[in-house]
Enzyme design. Structure first.
Site, PDB file in Angstrom:
ATOM      1  CG  HIS A 138      -5.100 -12.508 -34.508  1.00 16.70           C
ATOM      2  ND1 HIS A 138      -5.359 -13.512 -33.832  1.00 16.70           N
ATOM      3  CD2 HIS A 138      -5.965 -11.842 -34.981  1.00 16.70           C
ATOM      4  CE1 HIS A 138      -6.703 -13.504 -33.865  1.00 16.70           C
ATOM      5  NE2 HIS A 138      -6.999 -12.542 -34.567  1.00 16.70           N
ATOM      6  CG  HIS A 139      -2.955 -14.276 -28.321  1.00 11.56           C
ATOM      7  ND1 HIS A 139      -2.464 -15.478 -28.266  1.00 11.56           N
ATOM      8  CD2 HIS A 139      -3.240 -13.738 -27.278  1.00 11.56           C
ATOM      9  CE1 HIS A 139      -1.775 -15.563 -26.909  1.00 11.56           C
ATOM     10  NE2 HIS A 139      -2.376 -14.649 -26.172  1.00 11.56           N
ATOM     11  CB  ALA A 140      -4.646 -16.921 -34.547  1.00 12.99           C
ATOM     12  CG  ASN A 321      -1.519 -19.329 -28.988  1.00 10.11           C
ATOM     13  OD1 ASN A 321      -1.378 -18.467 -27.980  1.00 10.11           O
ATOM     14  ND2 ASN A 321      -1.971 -19.075 -30.298  1.00 10.11           N
TER      15      ASN A 321
END
Length: 483
Positions: A138-140, A321
């Site tokens: 997941h990009h999280a 991120n």
């Protein structure tokens, strides 16, 4: 516990019935010289050894009551490595088209939020006795740059692998209770007035810098300076309508291509631009041809969103991120390949200057400021009203992620190529991401299946556009020699 940043949590709010928030990668491997056969059992064994090096792989999400604060990563007491490591076999000899289709299907499926947010698939049966490994996370949890760092954990520099120190026994911490999470959230809410002042001060400082950008943006939205004889703008104006700037479905299409980095550098040197400029010009040319095929070429240039890593040396090795973005004009309305490259270079210079004016921490401050419940509600309203495809801020994402420049191995199998598999959303149904590795640039293209069903054709235009740019570079070099 580790709390997600506001930007990390935003990728959770991004998810809808048609939009997933994970990113992935397809690693094509040559296992013939591996010390041990590349099997599901072997991949599971290696992943079991490496998971302790990346704590987020054994953590799952826990939400704060009423969405008053960002979620937390907590240890998964029921962590099961065999759930996350899986196998798929293609009918031998599996073709690239069959591999494309399998990755398209796997990438369409959302991750289970009740478990750690990652999966990895061994894909066997490929032609030429190759194998592939498709990973998604997941990009999280990671961005493009930290995803590359994650690959350095999973890959080795020799087929024999490396000796890892014995991992301590996994003793998951006790999960927090709802009262504890609520108290933490209330403490953060008490800090909001101070955050408001801090963010406001930063925005006030930026207003003089952002004024020219906003003037250009508003002028573009109103259609100003678009009369006969006007100069082609290098700033990113309003994104024109295209077939892939529409609502998406839950289905995906994936395609990949590789090009020679030496040829890209030869073009770069001939025109005095950057490698990324050449990549952008290749994409502009390929998109122009695809849009002409579909009788959908806009009169004005497309707008590309280019993610920019703001990861400083202190945050290297940390996941999560650390990313900003810049918008750049993509001159699909220019016919000549050489002139198109010059326009790209001018546009990216302007975009870099505008993006550099934004402090690295401001995006984090703003995203942390918003209450998750409000962020999620806002996202639902935006998706429900169709704002992202009615007034798209950009047409597509083009991302260039650095990769290793030495041979690497997974489970003893040599990595031949690594193709990114990224995210599409409502209004932006096409994504082009690439990774450099061992003298090649490896492009992974993802689209909504219904909007760009022939994405392989678009991918095939990329090497052809590089060949046209190489011809223009040779012609330019010959002209300079004559002078």
């Amino acid at each position: 516990m580790q709390q997600l940043s506001g930007l990390d949590a935003a990728f959770l709010a991004l998810e809808t019935a048609t939009t997933t928030g994970h990113i992935g990668g397809l690693s094509v491997l040559d296992p013939k010289d591996a010390p041990k056969p590349l099997t599901l059992a072997r991949l599971t064994e290696v992943m079991t050894e490496r998971v302790p090096l990346v704590p987020v792989l054994r953590r799952k999400l826990v939400n704060v009551p009423l969405g008053l604060d960002q979620p937390y990563w907590i240890d998964d007491a029921d962590f099961d490595i065999e759930y996350h490591v899986r196998e798929i076999a293609l009918p031998r000899p599996g073709s690239d088209a069959q591999l494309d289709e399998q990755v398209s299907r796997l990438h369409s499926r959302p991750l289970d939020r009740s478990r750690p947010l990652w999966e990895i698939y061994l894909i066997t049966g490929l032609a030429k006795k190759r194998a592939a490994v498709y990973t998604k996370i997941h990009h999280a949890a990671i961005d493009g740059a930290s995803g590359t760092e994650l690959l350095t954990v999973l890959f080795d520099l020799t087929p024999q692998g490396r000796e890892l120190p014995p991992a301590p026994p996994f003793r998951p911490a006790s999960p927090p209770g709802q009262p504890e999470l609520a108290i933490r959230a209330l403490a953060r809410l008490a800090w909001r007035p101070v955050q408001t002042v801090q963010v406001s001060n930063e925005l006030v400082k930026l207003l003089p810098t952002l004024a020219p950008v906003m003037n250009a943006l508003v002028g573009g939205m109103l259609g100003l300076n678009r009369g006969d004889g006007s100069v082609i703008a290098t700033w990113a104006g309003r994104a024109p309508a295209t077939p892939f700037n529409r609502p998406i479905t839950s289905h995906r299409k994936f395609a990949f291509r590789s090009v020679d980095l030496a040829t890209v550098k030869a073009v770069k040197n001939a025109f005095g631009v950057s490698v990324n400029d050449v990549v952008m010009a290749m994409c502009a040319g390929a998109l122009r041809r695809w849009l002409i095929d579909h009788d959908a070429l806009p009169d004005h240039a497309l707008v590309a969103m280019i993610p920019v890593s703001v990861r400083d040396p202190d945050s290297k090795g940390a996941l999560g991120n650390r990313v900003s973005a810049m918008l750049a004009s993509l001159p699909t309305n220019v016919t000549d390949p050489g002139l198109r490259l010059e326009r790209v270079h001018a546009a990216t210079q302007v975009a870099k200057a505008q993006q550099a004016a934004i402090p690295q921490g401001l995006v984090d401050q703003i995203s942390d400021f918003w209450v998750p419940a409000l962020t999620a509600r806002t996202a639902r309203v935006v998706f429900a009203t169709g704002l992202l495809h009615r007034l798209p801020p950009f047409n597509l994402t083009i991302s260039n992620v650095p990769g290793p420049n030495v041979p690497v191995y997974m489970c003893g199998a040599r990595l031949l190529a690594h193709y990114p598999v990224s995210v599409v959303t409502d209004g932006q149904g096409l994504n082009i991401t690439l990774v450099g590795y061992l003298g090649q640039l490896h492009f992974g293209l993802v689209s909504c299946r219904e909007l760009v069903p022939d994405i392989d054709k678009l991918a095939g235009y990329l090497p052809e556009e590089l060949a046209l740019l190489a011809e223009a570079a040779e012609k330019r070099a010959a002209e300079q020699t004559e002078q």
